[in-house]
Enzyme design. Structure first.
Site, mmCIF file in Angstrom:
data_model
loop_
_atom_site.group_PDB
_atom_site.id
_atom_site.type_symbol
_atom_site.label_atom_id
_atom_site.label_comp_id
_atom_site.label_asym_id
_atom_site.label_seq_id
_atom_site.Cartn_x
_atom_site.Cartn_y
_atom_site.Cartn_z
ATOM 1 C CB CYS A 318 -0.956 -0.006 1.189
ATOM 2 S SG CYS A 318 -0.148 -0.190 2.799
ATOM 3 C CG HIS A 888 -3.981 0.717 4.750
ATOM 4 N ND1 HIS A 888 -3.492 -0.163 3.811
ATOM 5 C CD2 HIS A 888 -5.080 1.308 4.179
ATOM 6 C CE1 HIS A 888 -4.261 -0.126 2.727
ATOM 7 N NE2 HIS A 888 -5.217 0.756 2.931
#
Length: 963
Positions: A318, A888
């Protein structure tokens, strides 16, 4: 012919016969290290790690005395150990060589060993014991390493020679295999391959049955094919070939068997299918539908908004997706690639570049994302290229999006550098010349060596001013930059959670949340806790408890920065601070461990081990009661909340049985160093390293009486002197009691089950302060930029050499903005690093979407006729959610065609409003200068990439081009 010494529970019979008092315990003392016993231990460890080598290992242990009497081989001196492990050709300083083996050693054990050898006392209680790598393993069945281990934090690497020295001196924990890894050669670097690639090998006609096999990144596809043929017992005359199943479910044929696993972009967990040619000459795959690598069937007829395209997460990628989405939404750079301007500027011969491969891989990605034919794409090829040229991004661990962005911008610049042969440029100081002249000279020199679309779009100019504190000499230089890394105003406070253990046994432990100064001392923690408890700081001792042991006992003057957020900190109430002078106080503070005797088995020998449990204690004992019986009574009082005292019926029932057991075992007293049996505790966790042991005054006042004494009184537990590890694997003479000031309470399983209440023992109460949350006021982006341009003094580790004084000086340094680029990247430094701690700052930074005005920060004489040169509008934000070691990344970006903001979360894309963009997660900000945005919207500017000469448009630099 002599016979090799036999071992009984790890004890050489020959040594046991000479030392019968140690035979009861069943372990060798540290100094006993005869070759036969040592090789026997090595053979036993080898059996567990590799059953196939068991016979050879045992034979090696026996062979030592086949032709002569066994020789005793003492441990080398501590200085000698240190030199062999840390220095020289065989030590940690040994350079990496491709193909050599290196070994992983658990960090805490290695630090314990360092403390032991540097202490200079071979009989020190800090002896580390067997090498124990338990905390590095995910399980003890397949012995797989945990994911995300970090060198220097979780483990250290040792070359083969150093590893074998340590194993021969200290042994390896029973059953654990050595963690051996090979050095591989990657582009421009050699690296120990801690995580090999694990592939799942299957046959096309039996996909449910797989073989998990590890391969090096440098292994060839041919080796993978040969391994698959061997595993599936394929006949030599049969033809086979391999397919790789990617994350989208499609299949890629592995044509070239000469390329490496790395070049083929194979990853851990990937399915590799081997198919065998049928007898009629056809392949089974001819009947299979093989999908395109990057496009699913539903995408073939899909027509969407160009640029509104997700990126598949390949596994912790990510961070890469976020950086790519931000860069993809830089209008002039994307137009540059969409219009193929890059093809004329690819620099294949730049030694600092990547042969154009990064630029081509990024161009392919941009073209797919902006084609309007994909809902999401798989950046598989791009990820492979990044890992190939930047080994730090190999594999699928978490990384920093800003670090990837920095690498990508530098890689694109070198791949697209219009300067084919870089000339030597001498950097000159200002020497009193006007800033305008020096700045223009610096920019021209920069452009002589660096001229690309990246420079045109992202590079600006700093002014750096250094002032010598001694002679006052001023040095002014101008340096290019690609992004601004601006600090966040940092709070001088931190929150620590601790457990307070009161002396009153009726009170449960209390959990407290304390606000303490970041640069404070342990004494500040005690003062803060005193305000909650009413207990004087002088009656507190602070300890780090790990794996049921005291990992560290803190002194009052130690810095709070040595306490990590993940540490379990216990603060004990004692009767007063311990002094170093014997007899200076009436009470003695004793550290106490809890252990349970548990059955264990070592090959054909059964014995009882001792396992630590519960939380250790610091107990104040009056000096006049410091006998074994007095200590027993004090401990019974301290444990009375969760230990039931036996009644008279219990004592009567146990008299006869106790007498029988005493006659059988005859437990020696601690002062003689005796113990029924005390192997290493078997629970996971590194050896304790109490680096600052307080001078506990354990005199010989305990006497030489045995404990428990022979009397008809039921004792719930026995007491034993131990070392800081909680083990008593060495003989302890009365003179050594000072060196082993720890007491262990040893429980028999039945007695513990009957009288020890585990639920009550683990109980605690939360103080009202636990719900406290330290409020953080938001800061403006302009404040961060002001902090960036503030005068600072250089640190001792990074002094400046003053050409006037001819000495290194701690000069003052100030950075100012001289020239700003078309696209200004602002990196918010949310991650704070110190010697002892790392933390993420979740401060809310308020940043404008439009009209960010830099006119007050740019010191170059300004062009008042064009104020747009200093005003910026936001076009993209890279967000980070989570903490330091996990989290994230996502992206907010404004589409250059529609002007609509979207939220990119890997392969998911959704429209958002502008009021949703500002958050505590904002990490990297992309701003576009307003004059550039206006130019791109004009009919002339919308046809191509104005920043590139290849697209017939002059660069937008404020200085003239120099080529």
């Amino acid at each position: 012919m002599a016979v090799a010494p036999r071992l009984f529970g790890g004890l050489c019979f020959r040594f046991r016969d000479q030392n019968p008092e140690v035979a009861v315990e069943g372990r060798l003392p540290i100094s006993h290290s005869c070759v036969g016993c040592r090789r026997e231990r090595t053979a036993m460890a080898t059996v567990a790690a590799n059953p196939a080598a068991a016979a050879a290992a045992v034979a090696a242990a026996a062979a030592v005395t086949e032709d002569r009497e066994p020789q005793h081989e003492e441990l080398p001196g501590l200085d000698s150990q240190w030199r062999q492990i840390e220095n020289g050709e065989s030590g940690r300083e040994r350079p990496l060589r491709a193909g050599e083996s290196w070994f992983l050693v658990e960090k805490h054990w290695y630090k314990q060993w360092e403390a032991y050898v540097q202490g200079g006392d071979q009989d020190s209680s800090t002896f580390p014991g067997c090498i124990n790598n338990a905390t590095l393993f995910q399980d003890e069945i397949n012995w797989r390493l945990k994911e995300g281990l970090v060198e220097g934090e979780d483990y250290v690497l040792l070359p083969a020679a150093a590893w074998h020295y340590l194993v021969s001196w200290y042994g390896l924990e029973h059953g654990q295999p050595p963690i051996e890894r090979k050095v591989i050669e990657l582009p421009n670097i050699q690296k120990v391959e801690v995580y090999p690639v694990e592939l799942l090998l299957v046959r096309h006609n039996d996909l449910g049955k797989s073989h998990t096999v590890q391969f090096s990144h440098t292994d060839s596809i041919g080796l993978v094919l040969r391994t698959a043929r061997e595993r599936f017992l394929v006949e030599p005359q049969e033809d086979t070939r391999l397919w790789a199943k990617n994350s989208e479910g499609s299949l890629d044929r592995l044509y070239d068997t000469h390329i490496t696993v790395l070049d083929a972009a194979l990853e851990t967990g990937q399915l590799i299918i081997m198919e065998t040619r049928k007898k009629d000459g056809t392949w089974p795959s001819a009947q299979l539908h093989v999908m395109n690598n990057n496009m699913s069937e539903e995408d073939e007829d899909f027509k969407g908004q160009p640029g509104i395209c997700g990126l598949t997460n390949l596994g912790n990628t990510c961070f890469m997706n976020s950086a790519l989405q931000c860069l993809s939404n830089v209008p002039q750079l994307t137009e540059y690639f969409l219009n193929n301007c890059y093809l004329e500027e690819l620099n294949f011969r730049n030694p600092l570049g990547m042969k154009g491969e990064i630029a081509e891989a990024y161009a392919d990605l941009v073209k797919q994302a902006w084609s309007g034919h994909h809902r999401s794409i798989v950046p598989h090829v791009f990820k492979n290229k990044v890992g190939h040229f930047a080994s730090q991004f190999l594999g699928y661990q978490q990384h920093d999006s800003q670090e990837l962005l920095s690498f990508l911008l530098d890689g694109l610049h070198e791949d697209l550098n219009r300067v084919k042969k870089k000339e030597y440029v001498e950097l000159c100081d200002a020497a009193g010349r006007p800033d305008q002249e020096v700045a223009q000279e610096a920019w021209q020199n920069h452009k002589r060596r660096n001229d690309s679309v990246i420079v045109d779009t992202f590079h600006g100019l700093f002014k750096s001013t250094l002032v010598c504190p001694d002679c006052g000499n001023v040095s002014v230089t101008f340096d290019p930059f690609c992004y601004l890394s601006v600090p966040l105003p940092i709070s001088h406070k931190r929150v620590l959670e601790v457990f307070f253990i009161p002396m009153d046994p009726r009170r449960k432990p209390e959990q407290h949340r304390l606000v303490v100064p970041k640069k404070g001392k342990i004494s500040d923690l005690c003062v803060a806790l005193s305000k909650h408890t009413g207990i004087s700081p002088e009656r507190m001792m602070v300890a780090d408890v790990f794996s049921h042991r005291f990992y560290k006992l803190y002194q009052l003057e130690e810095p709070l920065s040595s306490i990590l957020d993940r540490d379990d900190i216990f603060v004990y109430e004692v009767s007063g601070r311990i002094e170093a002078i014997e007899g200076s106080r009436e009470d003695i503070v004793v550290p106490v461990y809890l252990r349970e005797r548990t059955p264990a088995r070592d090959y054909n020998n059964s014995y009882y081990g001792l396992m630590l449990f519960g939380h250790p204690l610091l107990v104040s004992v009056p000096r006049d009661r410091f006998t074994w019986e007095g200590l027993y009574n004090v401990l019974m009082y301290r444990l009375s909340r969760y230990v039931t005292k036996p009644n008279s019926d219990d004592e009567d029932d146990g008299d006869e049985k106790e007498d029988d057991e005493e006659d059988k075992d005859d437990v020696p007293g601690p002062s003689t160093g005796g113990s029924l049996r005390d192997p290493e505790p078997e629970q996971a966790g590194p050896s304790s390293g109490v680096t600052n042991r307080c001078p506990f005054l354990l005199d010989n006042c305990l006497g030489t009486s045995q404990w428990p004494p022979r009397r008809r009184r039921k004792q719930l537990f026995t007491l034993q002197t131990v070392n800081s590890n909680g083990t008593s694997d060495r003989t302890t003479s009365p003179e050594e009691v000072h060196a082993q000031p720890y007491i262990a309470i040893d429980w028999e399983p039945e007695m513990k089950k009957r009288y020890y209440d585990e639920v009550e023992a683990e109980g605690y109460v939360k103080h009202d302060c636990v719900g406290y949350v330290m409020k953080k006021a938001p800061v403006r982006l302009q404040e961060c930029i002001e902090l960036f341009t503030t005068v600072e003094t250089l640190e001792k580790e990074n002094p400046w050499y003053c050409p006037s004084c001819k000495q290194h000086q701690l000069a003052t340094k100030k950075l100012d903005l001289w020239m700003l680029p078309e696209i200004l990247i602002i990196h918010l430094k949310r991650f704070s690093y110190t010697k002892f701690s790392r933390e993420k700052l979740d401060t809310l930074v308020e940043f404008p979407i439009r009209d960010l005005d830099f006119s007050e920060f740019v010191i170059q004489p300004q062009n008042e006729s064009n104020p747009e040169l200093y005003k910026y509008d936001l076009i993209a934000v890279s967000n980070h959610y989570g903490g330091m070691r996990d989290g994230h990344y996502t992206t907010f970006a404004c589409n250059k065609d529609s002007g609509q903001w979207h939220y990119f979360d890997d392969n998911s894309v959704s429209p958002v409003n502008e009021n949703q963009i500002e958050s505590k997660a904002a990490y990297v900000l992309f701003y576009q200068r307003q004059d550039v945005a206006r130019r791109l919207l004009s009919p002339a500017g919308s046809s191509g990439a104005p920043a590139s000469p290849a697209c017939s448009s002059p660069p937008s630099s404020e200085f003239m081009d120099v080529n």
